[in-house]
Scaffold this active site. Structure first.
Site, mmCIF file in Angstrom:
data_model
loop_
_atom_site.group_PDB
_atom_site.id
_atom_site.type_symbol
_atom_site.label_atom_id
_atom_site.label_comp_id
_atom_site.label_asym_id
_atom_site.label_seq_id
_atom_site.Cartn_x
_atom_site.Cartn_y
_atom_site.Cartn_z
ATOM 1 N N HIS A 1 -23.372 -7.561 -60.010
ATOM 2 C CA HIS A 1 -23.704 -6.480 -59.087
ATOM 3 C C HIS A 1 -25.129 -5.998 -59.367
ATOM 4 O O HIS A 1 -25.626 -6.099 -60.489
ATOM 5 C CB HIS A 1 -22.729 -5.311 -59.270
ATOM 6 C CG HIS A 1 -21.328 -5.623 -58.853
ATOM 7 N ND1 HIS A 1 -20.918 -5.590 -57.535
ATOM 8 C CD2 HIS A 1 -20.238 -5.965 -59.589
ATOM 9 C CE1 HIS A 1 -19.628 -5.895 -57.468
ATOM 10 N NE2 HIS A 1 -19.198 -6.136 -58.693
ATOM 11 N N LYS B 1 -25.256 2.450 -59.115
ATOM 12 C CA LYS B 1 -26.613 1.960 -59.302
ATOM 13 C C LYS B 1 -27.474 3.084 -59.868
ATOM 14 O O LYS B 1 -27.256 4.250 -59.561
ATOM 15 C CB LYS B 1 -27.215 1.451 -57.992
ATOM 16 C CG LYS B 1 -26.377 0.359 -57.333
ATOM 17 C CD LYS B 1 -27.042 -0.161 -56.094
ATOM 18 C CE LYS B 1 -26.067 -0.965 -55.239
ATOM 19 N NZ LYS B 1 -25.238 -1.895 -55.994
ATOM 20 N N TYR C 1 -31.225 -7.058 -58.983
ATOM 21 C CA TYR C 1 -30.128 -7.717 -59.689
ATOM 22 C C TYR C 1 -30.659 -8.401 -60.946
ATOM 23 O O TYR C 1 -31.764 -8.951 -60.938
ATOM 24 C CB TYR C 1 -29.483 -8.799 -58.816
ATOM 25 C CG TYR C 1 -28.849 -8.330 -57.544
ATOM 26 C CD1 TYR C 1 -27.472 -8.196 -57.433
ATOM 27 C CD2 TYR C 1 -29.632 -8.054 -56.419
ATOM 28 C CE1 TYR C 1 -26.881 -7.796 -56.237
ATOM 29 C CE2 TYR C 1 -29.051 -7.647 -55.231
ATOM 30 C CZ TYR C 1 -27.672 -7.522 -55.138
ATOM 31 O OH TYR C 1 -27.094 -7.125 -53.964
#
Length: 243
Positions: free
Chosen positions: A156, A193, A148
């Protein structure tokens, strides 16, 4: 890619109080209180004062354990988190069953006895933490860590992190085949991600003591899923015509 902040004004809040500042405050507080952790299996338990609870939460180390004690709060740290606080930040001491503080080499060997892959994982963890990334377990996403930009309550995670050792890709059982890579990138992409592979090169050094970490290197590689619709020829021609 811009970070995905969880609310309006969260970016400004993170910029006003950078993670490096929070970790520095935690380090100073733990040193002053002579904080001490206890090895318990594959975790380390640490008792801290109530004012340090907030700092541990904000710095994203460990998780709080609810107890009936009023004077102390208990936190459960992962092995990498505990060793980082003890070895890299020098702000806590860790004791074993004999209640005696362990020196760096003794603690290092204890960590390896509990987790044989600890040297590689710790190098990866400390590599990201020293760059002021918040690093948490990635087990929910089938990876080793997630990273993070700031506190998880504000933003997020941006990276799904896999740790691979030099010359041991097959032993890790991951990314051996194209299908492994494809599945991992698909899962990472589905939760927005980027897959970050950290390859730990030991450079012909052993793992007898933590001093070996100075000679280890971490090679970063991001892997993204190829999207054909973003690379089509007719799309490129259309963009040229609009110009």
């Amino acid at each position: 890619m811009e970070p995905r902040w969880k609310g309006k004004g969260f970016k400004a809040k993170a910029l006003a109080e950078p993670m490096s500042k929070i970790v520095s405050q935690l380090q100073s507080s733990l040193i002053q209180s002579d904080a001490q952790g206890l090895l318990a299996g594959c975790t380390v338990l640490i008792a801290v004062k109530p004012e340090q609870t907030d700092l541990l939460d904000r710095a994203c180390f460990g998780k709080r354990i609810v107890t009936a004690e009023k004077d102390n709060e208990w936190f459960q740290l992962g092995l990498e988190e505990a060793f980082y606080l003890c070895y890299s930040l020098k702000c806590i001491k860790i004791v074993g069953d004999d209640k005696c503080p362990k020196n760096d080499v003794e603690l290092w060997q204890c960590m390896i006895s509990r987790k044989p892959t600890f040297p590689d994982f710790y190098k990866a963890y400390s590599h990201l933490r020293m760059k002021n990334w918040v690093v948490k377990s990635g087990s929910n996403y089938g990876v080793d860590f997630v990273a993070y930009r700031h506190h998880p309550s504000l933003v997020h995670s941006e990276y799904a992190v896999l740790v691979l050792s030099e010359g041991e890709g097959e032993a890790n059982g991951r990314l051996r085949l194209w299908s492994d890579l494809h599945c991992t990138t698909r899962v990472s992409g589905s939760v927005v991600k980027t897959l970050l592979v950290l390859k730990i090169n030991k450079n012909d050094n052993g793992a007898a003591s933590p001093s070996c970490l100075e000679k280890y290197t971490a090679v970063e590689r991001t892997i993204a899923r190829w999207r054909p619709e973003q690379c089509r020829e007719d799309q490129m021609i259309g963009e040229k015509r609009t110009k």
